[in-house]
Write a protein that holds these residues in place. Structure first.
Motif, mmCIF file in Angstrom:
data_model
loop_
_atom_site.group_PDB
_atom_site.id
_atom_site.type_symbol
_atom_site.label_atom_id
_atom_site.label_comp_id
_atom_site.label_asym_id
_atom_site.label_seq_id
_atom_site.Cartn_x
_atom_site.Cartn_y
_atom_site.Cartn_z
ATOM 1 N N SER C 10 34.749 42.729 33.900
ATOM 2 C CA SER C 10 35.376 41.145 34.270
ATOM 3 C C SER C 10 35.271 40.364 32.571
ATOM 4 C CB SER C 10 34.615 40.543 35.071
ATOM 5 O OG SER C 10 34.596 41.223 36.293
ATOM 6 N N PHE C 11 36.269 39.523 32.557
ATOM 7 C CA PHE C 11 36.163 38.362 31.495
ATOM 8 C C PHE C 11 35.765 37.265 32.578
ATOM 9 C CE2 PHE C 11 38.755 41.291 28.962
ATOM 10 C CZ PHE C 11 37.772 41.239 27.730
ATOM 11 N N GLY C 12 34.560 36.718 32.574
ATOM 12 C CA GLY C 12 34.348 35.508 33.318
ATOM 13 C C GLY C 12 34.752 35.918 34.809
ATOM 14 N N GLN C 13 35.383 34.829 35.594
ATOM 15 C CA GLN C 13 35.713 35.284 36.905
ATOM 16 C C GLN C 13 36.712 36.315 37.115
ATOM 17 O OE1 GLN C 13 33.905 33.716 38.888
ATOM 18 N NE2 GLN C 13 34.202 31.555 38.748
ATOM 19 N N LEU C 14 37.436 36.729 36.013
ATOM 20 C CA LEU C 14 38.529 37.458 36.289
ATOM 21 C C LEU C 14 38.029 39.164 35.986
ATOM 22 C CD1 LEU C 14 41.905 37.548 36.140
ATOM 23 C CD2 LEU C 14 41.568 37.929 33.659
ATOM 24 N N GLU C 15 38.393 39.710 37.072
ATOM 25 C CA GLU C 15 38.098 41.230 37.018
ATOM 26 C C GLU C 15 39.370 41.895 36.384
ATOM 27 O OE1 GLU C 15 36.709 43.279 40.451
ATOM 28 O OE2 GLU C 15 35.489 44.268 39.335
ATOM 29 N N VAL C 16 38.771 42.721 35.214
ATOM 30 C CA VAL C 16 40.339 43.017 34.451
ATOM 31 C C VAL C 16 40.378 44.634 34.916
ATOM 32 C CG1 VAL C 16 41.218 43.462 32.444
ATOM 33 C CG2 VAL C 16 39.925 41.312 32.727
ATOM 34 N N LEU C 17 39.000 45.225 34.966
ATOM 35 C CA LEU C 17 38.980 46.589 35.388
ATOM 36 C C LEU C 17 38.357 46.775 36.574
ATOM 37 C CD1 LEU C 17 38.407 48.217 31.784
ATOM 38 C CD2 LEU C 17 40.256 48.064 33.014
ATOM 39 N N GLY C 34 52.165 50.167 32.187
ATOM 40 C CA GLY C 34 51.789 48.959 33.141
ATOM 41 C C GLY C 34 52.061 47.856 32.752
ATOM 42 N N GLY C 35 52.053 46.785 33.668
ATOM 43 C CA GLY C 35 52.578 45.411 33.423
ATOM 44 C C GLY C 35 51.484 44.872 32.282
ATOM 45 N N SER C 36 52.019 43.706 32.012
ATOM 46 C CA SER C 36 51.196 42.734 31.119
ATOM 47 C C SER C 36 50.114 42.331 31.931
ATOM 48 C CB SER C 36 52.174 41.680 30.349
ATOM 49 O OG SER C 36 51.204 40.911 29.605
ATOM 50 N N GLY C 37 48.801 42.289 31.408
ATOM 51 C CA GLY C 37 47.602 41.873 31.860
ATOM 52 C C GLY C 37 46.960 42.870 32.664
ATOM 53 N N SER C 38 47.303 44.117 32.837
ATOM 54 C CA SER C 38 47.073 44.908 33.674
ATOM 55 C C SER C 38 45.574 45.630 33.495
ATOM 56 C CB SER C 38 48.029 45.976 34.180
ATOM 57 O OG SER C 38 48.288 46.555 32.949
ATOM 58 N N GLY C 39 45.100 45.329 32.257
ATOM 59 C CA GLY C 39 43.715 46.076 31.791
ATOM 60 C C GLY C 39 44.079 47.028 30.811
ATOM 61 N N LYS C 40 45.150 47.589 30.450
ATOM 62 C CA LYS C 40 45.223 48.615 29.484
ATOM 63 C C LYS C 40 44.677 48.546 28.089
ATOM 64 C CE LYS C 40 49.792 48.100 29.279
ATOM 65 N NZ LYS C 40 49.898 46.686 30.022
ATOM 66 N N SER C 41 44.874 47.445 27.349
ATOM 67 C CA SER C 41 44.123 47.421 26.250
ATOM 68 C C SER C 41 42.681 47.240 26.317
ATOM 69 C CB SER C 41 44.460 45.752 25.775
ATOM 70 O OG SER C 41 45.931 45.963 25.361
ATOM 71 N N THR C 42 42.226 46.546 27.525
ATOM 72 C CA THR C 42 40.732 46.237 27.706
ATOM 73 C C THR C 42 40.161 47.776 27.906
ATOM 74 O OG1 THR C 42 41.187 44.384 28.708
ATOM 75 C CG2 THR C 42 39.033 45.204 29.085
ATOM 76 N N LEU C 43 40.986 48.608 28.503
ATOM 77 C CA LEU C 43 40.111 50.108 28.828
ATOM 78 C C LEU C 43 39.873 50.680 27.347
ATOM 79 C CD1 LEU C 43 39.187 52.199 30.772
ATOM 80 C CD2 LEU C 43 41.624 53.142 30.721
ATOM 81 N N LEU C 50 34.068 48.751 21.740
ATOM 82 C CA LEU C 50 34.186 47.447 21.285
ATOM 83 C C LEU C 50 33.742 46.346 22.174
ATOM 84 C CD1 LEU C 50 37.724 47.817 19.091
ATOM 85 C CD2 LEU C 50 35.059 47.330 18.264
ATOM 86 N N GLU C 51 34.087 46.681 23.441
ATOM 87 C CA GLU C 51 33.754 45.839 24.469
ATOM 88 C C GLU C 51 32.682 46.429 25.348
ATOM 89 O OE1 GLU C 51 34.617 42.797 25.168
ATOM 90 O OE2 GLU C 51 36.685 42.205 24.299
ATOM 91 N N PRO C 52 31.661 45.524 25.935
ATOM 92 C CA PRO C 52 30.839 46.076 26.817
ATOM 93 C C PRO C 52 31.402 46.469 28.069
ATOM 94 C CG PRO C 52 30.337 43.818 26.378
ATOM 95 C CD PRO C 52 31.661 44.171 25.570
HETATM 96 N N1 LIG Z 1 38.360 38.522 25.315
HETATM 97 C C1 LIG Z 1 39.166 38.193 26.292
HETATM 98 N N2 LIG Z 1 38.310 37.156 27.046
HETATM 99 C C2 LIG Z 1 38.820 36.721 28.387
HETATM 100 N N3 LIG Z 1 40.118 37.195 28.746
HETATM 101 C C3 LIG Z 1 40.473 38.415 28.185
HETATM 102 C C4 LIG Z 1 40.032 38.841 27.131
HETATM 103 N N4 LIG Z 1 40.902 40.027 26.593
HETATM 104 C C5 LIG Z 1 41.824 40.144 27.659
HETATM 105 N N5 LIG Z 1 41.665 39.412 28.748
HETATM 106 C C6 LIG Z 1 42.323 39.151 29.829
HETATM 107 O O1 LIG Z 1 42.304 40.354 30.524
HETATM 108 C C7 LIG Z 1 43.364 40.791 31.137
HETATM 109 C C8 LIG Z 1 43.977 42.252 30.742
HETATM 110 O O2 LIG Z 1 44.206 42.301 29.406
HETATM 111 P P1 LIG Z 1 44.721 43.201 28.588
HETATM 112 O O3 LIG Z 1 44.827 42.913 27.333
HETATM 113 O O4 LIG Z 1 43.697 44.579 28.899
HETATM 114 O O5 LIG Z 1 46.124 43.630 29.299
HETATM 115 P P2 LIG Z 1 47.135 44.656 28.877
HETATM 116 O O6 LIG Z 1 47.462 45.546 30.072
HETATM 117 O O7 LIG Z 1 46.732 45.166 27.665
HETATM 118 O O8 LIG Z 1 48.525 43.621 28.704
HETATM 119 P P3 LIG Z 1 49.469 43.693 27.723
HETATM 120 O O9 LIG Z 1 50.507 44.703 27.901
HETATM 121 O O10 LIG Z 1 50.030 42.322 27.763
HETATM 122 O O11 LIG Z 1 48.872 44.139 26.217
HETATM 123 C C9 LIG Z 1 44.530 39.755 30.807
HETATM 124 O O12 LIG Z 1 44.648 38.818 31.765
HETATM 125 C C10 LIG Z 1 43.677 39.045 29.635
HETATM 126 O O13 LIG Z 1 44.084 37.436 29.603
#
Ligand SMILES: Nc1ncnc2c1ncn2[C@@H]1O[C@H](COP(=O)(O)OP(=O)(O)OP(=O)(O)O)[C@@H](O)[C@H]1O
Ligand SMILES: Nc1ncnc2c1ncn2[C@@H]1O[C@H](COP(=O)(O)OP(=O)(O)OP(=O)(O)O)[C@@H](O)[C@H]1O
Ligand SMILES: [Mg+2]
Ligand SMILES: [Mg+2]
Lengths: 247, 217, 241, 221, 241
Positions: C10-17, C34-43, C50-52
């Motif tokens: 999660s980033f703060g309140q937002l559960e990303v994965l 997947g759509g924008s913001g779906s968590g791909k980059s985060t994974l 790079l991210e805990p």
């Molecule tokens: N460092 C961060 N701090 C807070 N929120 C973040 C951070 N990095 C990403 N997020 C949020 O996490 C969610 C997922 O982000 P992520 O970059 O993983 O999406 P994505 O699937 O890669 O989207 P895109 O196709 O737009 O790159 C988004 O809502 C984004 O705003």
């Protein structure tokens, strides 16, 4: 204590004001010279150490002492009671009369003529404190303190000031020196003679005692008169005793 | 043009004052920059909340007239603590802190100007935090920060005119001493001003040039 | 082998994965869409530490990425990653960009590092740009340089995060060709991409992410031909139009 | 080591006088800013104008102001100018010195700000039939002041700090001058200057915070 | 009526307009197409006197634009112009943007100017954005605001310079619709555009510029259907692909 420290360190550091001829100034090689400079050297000789002259503007004398930058002040420092709350002063080593010096273009002929005019003196000095009080009492005119005696005479000569009060010796030296055209001495200032003392830290009784004796010896041995003749001129050196009271 | 009593010894005397100005400036800028880098990195690294005390102290250095800082620290060390430090030391301490306060801001700005993704790329190649800082952030941040830093160093040189209050005879004080003796205020002041200008102007121009060049690519 | 087990983040309140499970075997190419913001980059940024992460675990060749005892800097040498943009170190020439990490991280000599650097740059078609600065390269060339830079560390795995999405259309091809070449050479890869044709051509498996969940995974024929998941079909039809 | 006795009462009884000094300090800083901004706008216009002489004047002003110490400028405004037989009170000398400095620095800021405004803005104004002056006044100037607002705040803080240099020209009614006078009287250097430092800090903080509030009200875009 | 007669214009060595002749009658809509750098924008800025010309002359309702005796500020009130971008005055609200010129130039009262401003903004569909600042508007809305701003001066002519080319594709439509509406209302317009469909729909005549020369001009059917000029055909085919 301080006395031992000075003897141990081998140097005596004196705060001296160097824009205050004839008490302190610089010669053409910009080396310090003057009554106070010689006085400091004498004190160092008596202590058997080397003298180091630290140039200190008037307002910075006490900070310089307090910050340990100097050991003693040989800086024409008036022995006011207010100051004695903070620093330790010796018996007087010199006494100034104060004179009124004016710019030629003004019509001031007596000290009262300064009323309503723009007057100035060196910030933080005895005469500045007196003059500022006087201007307040008159309720008109303007008082300006400058950082150095030189700035005061420069301002006077440039006409920025109409008159100043300074020690007679300084006034004479500056008027005769010819560097400040267009100024003249017109009157004595009606102040109690300005007795000036050596000073050091308040709690350094040993050093204060030593300096008291040193001042006494300077008068006894004739060195005081000698320095007077050398720096101020012919005539009787100022009397350092006050009638009717000890010290 | 000027009929002057200025002798060659006086010129040497002025040159000494100028030397003192440069010495105070050099020491303060070097120490201040090192401190500024440390403070700047710390502030960036631990975030604004934890850095608040540091920020506060640095802010004070920028919010009080240098004259007062000098007098105050001088009085503090001498009167309160009782250290017998020469005026030059106090002057350098005050000016160094003053420099570091501004430098920390410049450093932080420089670091923030390095894109996070570039640093990510470095870390993901297996570089440590230190390697990233040294190899990537330092050279890139320098480009952003150098022009402002030059401005800062010149500012410190100009502000060093105030250290006369702690009995350091720098250029402007030397000039005043000569004015006392020679009574040629305008001429001497012009010499003094010209000296500052000659050092400051080309460097300031150089800083402007770097800024222009580096902001283009 | 990369093993991702029930990873939450999660980033703060937002559960990303929201509990991701995925295993990528040696030699496999997995693309993530997947759509924008779906968590791909985060994974991806979690995989190389790079991210805990908040819970679950990620193993790379059996080493747990987020364990305290793991030397992540060492681990990252195994995992190359290339991002969308701003990858290049602008103050270094192309060759220096590529040799920096081998020299500083692996302690290679300058000669050895340059030998490898030239080889990898030639490999991605930049053999003639060695002493150029990145600002003089086109976006596509910059991305290929970033790939060469990652390859110079001889990684076992490569992660690509939308490496073409900041590029002008005519530059996309050259970068995708480089990726294809790598895939054909047997590199184990995870590619986040919006290029569906590329995903279909190159992948062994395609994963579809939706709001932090891996909604569907399967061979390209399944995903593009007969997606089981409602959201997958919706996404693909929105992309195709 | 600490054999110093603080006598805060001694110093604090002078607080009213020091606060009066603070008012003078703020007064000087404020006037010098207002005139400084006006002059800086003028200098900026000179620098952009085609007239070589005006350009040279403005250029010299800006470079001298930025490349010599403020203390020098103030000293010059008193003793230097007096060499021509012009006598100015310490207040005016200090004001001139600081204003000169402010105008130089601000003019440079304004020039940077102008560069940041795309020239299509002027074009848009002109093509609506506005004259050159009208488009500068209603379109460029407001944006320029907005971009330079932060630098102007900084300059205001510097102006406050620069008033402390007035003592070199005989000023003794500003905060620093008052403090120095009191110091000559009592020699309580540390206490007095510490109080002055706190007052200066509070003034500068008030300015920065005030500026932020003003900016929030003024610049809502 | 706008009459352009043999206008030549150089920037330094570069001759940008090499003798242009064009007459636009009241109520006519002329679109100008052509490659980048062909001089289209320059011509527009010459028409309202923002740029001087080297030779030839331009008459607007019989007044020579570049004559010394002409009051260009007055003339410009007749000619509205909208640029590609950076049109909005960022420090003013939408309504203030529109009322500024009427108040300062025409000396209208605040009330009167606002009445007109609200009318024009409502006309372009921004009636609900009056007190917003431009930075809060989308690119398309900003352009429509710029159009309203020009219309508030009640111009007789409107010049549009690629008003959609800095916009995201989905915003282009709303701006072009506004232009169409104006054209249908009978406004005399010169539009520089890259939107061929729009040019075909709206124009009475289409002019093709090539390297500072008006290579061809004619009704849209001619230009898009049966261009006479080799360069026109080349340009159109490159745009269409
Ligand atoms: N460092 C961060 N701090 C807070 N929120 C973040 C951070 N990095 C990403 N997020 C949020 O996490 C969610 C997922 O982000 P992520 O970059 O993983 O999406 P994505 O699937 O890669 O989207 P895109 O196709 O737009 O790159 C988004 O809502 C984004 O705003
Ligand atoms: N102010 C100027 N100074 C110098 N050269 C200029 C100036 N304005 C335009 N030019 C040059 O004049 C030529 C024509 O420019 P213009 O903007 O009229 O072209 P355009 O047809 O509008 O192109 P585009 O479709 O790219 O907007 C270009 O080569 C341009 O670089
Ligand atoms: Mg992403
Ligand atoms: Mg154009």
């Amino acid at each position: 204590d301080k006395l031992d420290d000075i003897i141990a360190s081998g140097t005596l550091r004196c705060a001296v004001v160097l824009d205050f001829p004839p008490m302190g100034s610089r010669d053409e090689n910009n080396n310090p010279v003057g009554f106070d400079v010689d006085y400091c050297n004498d004190l160092a000789t008596a202590l058997g150490v080397k003298a180091e002259i630290v140039e200190t503007p008037f307002p910075e004398r006490i900070p310089a002492l307090m910050s340990g930058r100097v050991d003693v002040g040989v800086a024409s420092t008036s022995d006011t009671l207010e100051r004695a709350k903070t620093i330790g002063v010796t018996i007087p080593y010199y006494a100034f009369e104060n004179s009124v010096t004016v710019n030629d273009k003004t019509d001031i002929t007596t000290w009262e003529g300064m009323k309503g005019k723009t007057v100035g003196a060196t910030a933080g000095t005895y005469e500045a404190i007196w003059l500022e009080g006087q201007v307040k009492e008159w309720g008109e005119g303007e008082f300006r303190p400058y950082q150095t005696q030189a700035d005061v005479f420069l301002a006077l000569s440039q006409g920025q000031l109409d008159a100043t009060v300074s020690t007679t010796e300084v006034a004479n030296a500056n008027v005769k020196g010819g560097k400040f055209p267009g100024i003249k001495i017109v009157d004595k200032a009606p102040m109690v003679p300005d007795y000036v003392s050596l000073f050091t830290m308040r709690q350094e009784y040993g050093l204060i005692n030593y300096m008291n004796l040193f001042i006494n010896q300077q008068v006894r041995t004739g060195r005081y008169a000698e320095l007077y003749k050398k720096w101020i001129g012919e005539g009787e050196p100022a009397n350092l005793t006050v009638q009717g009271v000890y010290r | 043009m000027f009929d002057t009593a200025l002798t060659s010894t006086d010129l040497i005397f002025l040159a000494k004052g100028a030397g003192m100005t440069l010495l105070v400036t050099a020491i303060s800028v070097v120490i201040g920059t090192i401190l500024g880098i440390i403070f700047g990195v710390i502030r960036y690294q631990i975030g604004p909340i934890w850095a608040a005390p540091l920020t506060f102290v640095l802010d004070i250095c920028r919010s009080i007239p240098l004259l007062i800082q000098l007098v105050l620290l001088n009085a503090f060390f001498g009167m309160v603590v009782g250290l017998r430090w020469p005026g030059l030391t106090v002057a350098c301490i005050v000016l160094s802190l003053y420099t570091s306060a501004y430098c920390a801001e410049i450093v932080r700005g420089g670091i923030e100007a390095v894109p996070a993704t570039t640093r990510r790329a470095a870390r993901s190649l297996g570089m440590t935090w230190g390697q990233d800082m040294r190899q990537i952030v330092l050279p890139l941040a320098t480009r952003v920060a150098l022009p402002s830093w030059i401005g800062l160093a010149l500012g410190v040189m100009k502000d060093s005119a105030l250290v006369y209050v702690v009995q350091v005879t720098e250029l402007l004080k030397s000039t005043q001493i000569l004015i006392t003796r020679l009574q040629e205020p305008l001429f001497l002041l012009l010499i003094c001003g010209a000296f500052y200008f000659i050092i400051s102007y080309p460097l300031a121009r150089f800083g402007g040039y770097l800024e222009k060049r580096w902001s283009n690519d | 082998m990369i093993e991702i087990e029930n990873v939450r983040k999660s980033f703060g309140q937002l559960e990303v994965l929201k509990g991701i499970d995925l295993t990528v075997k040696k030699g496999e190419v997995v693309t993530i869409i997947g759509g924008s913001g779906s968590g791909k980059s985060t994974l991806l940024t979690c995989i190389n530490g790079l991210e805990p992460i908040d819970s679950g675990r990620i193993l790379v060749d059996g080493t747990e990425v987020h364990a305290k005892s793991t030397d992540v800097n060492k681990l990252r040498q195994k995992i190359g990653i290339v991002f969308q943009q701003w990858n290049a170190f602008p103050h270094l020439t192309v060759l220096e960009n590529v040799t920096l990490a081998p020299r500083k991280v692996l302690g290679m000599s300058k000669e050895k590092a340059e030998e490898i650097g030239v080889k990898q740059l030639t490999h991605v078609g930049l053999g003639d740009k060695l002493t150029t600065y990145p600002s003089r390269l086109s976006g596509g060339q910059q991305q290929r340089m970033a790939i060469a830079r990652a390859l110079a560390m001889s990684p076992s795995y490569m992660l690509f995060d939308e490496v073409t999405s900041a590029l002008d259309p005519q530059l996309v091809g050259e970068v995708l060709d480089t990726l294809k070449m790598l895939a054909e050479e047997g590199m184990t890869m995870i590619c986040v991409t919006h290029e569906m044709a590329f995903a279909r051509d190159v992948s062994n498996r395609v994963a579809f992410f939706h709001k932090g969940v891996m909604a569907e995974i399967g061979p390209p024929e399944q995903i593009f031909g007969a997606a089981q998941n409602e959201e997958t079909r919706k996404f693909l039809s929105s992309v195709r139009q | 080591m600490f054999n110093y006795t603080f006598q805060w009462n001694q110093a604090l009884k002078y607080l009213p006088r020091m606060l009066e000094g603070a008012l003078v300090t703020m007064e000087i800083a404020l006037i010098s800013m207002v005139i400084g901004i006006a002059l800086a706008v003028l200098l900026t216009a000179f620098r952009l104008s085609g007239n070589r002489i005006l350009k040279a004047i403005a250029q010299t002003w800006v470079e001298v102001a930025r490349n010599t110490p403020a203390l020098f400028q103030i000293y010059m405004a008193h003793f230097g100018i007096a060499s021509f037989g012009i006598h100015l009170s310490p207040f005016i000398s200090l004001l001139i010195g600081i204003t000169f400095n402010n105008a130089g620095y601000l003019a440079e800021n304004f020039r940077g700000a102008l560069k940041a405004i795309p020239d299509t803005q002027t074009r848009a104004g002109r093509s609506l039939g506005m004259s050159a002056v009208q488009s500068f006044r209603s379109i460029i100037l407001p944006q320029m002041l907005r971009i330079s607002f932060l630098p102007m705040t900084n300059q205001m803080v510097w102006a406050i700090l620069m008033t402390s240099l007035g003592v070199t020209v005989g000023m003794n009614t500003d905060l620093y001058g008052v403090t120095q006078d009191l110091n000559a009287l009592t020699f309580r250097t540390f206490e007095l200057f510490a109080i002055a430092a706190v007052i200066f800090y509070l003034i500068t903080k008030a300015i920065t915070i005030g500026a932020r509030l003003i900016a929030a009200r003024l610049f809502r875009y």
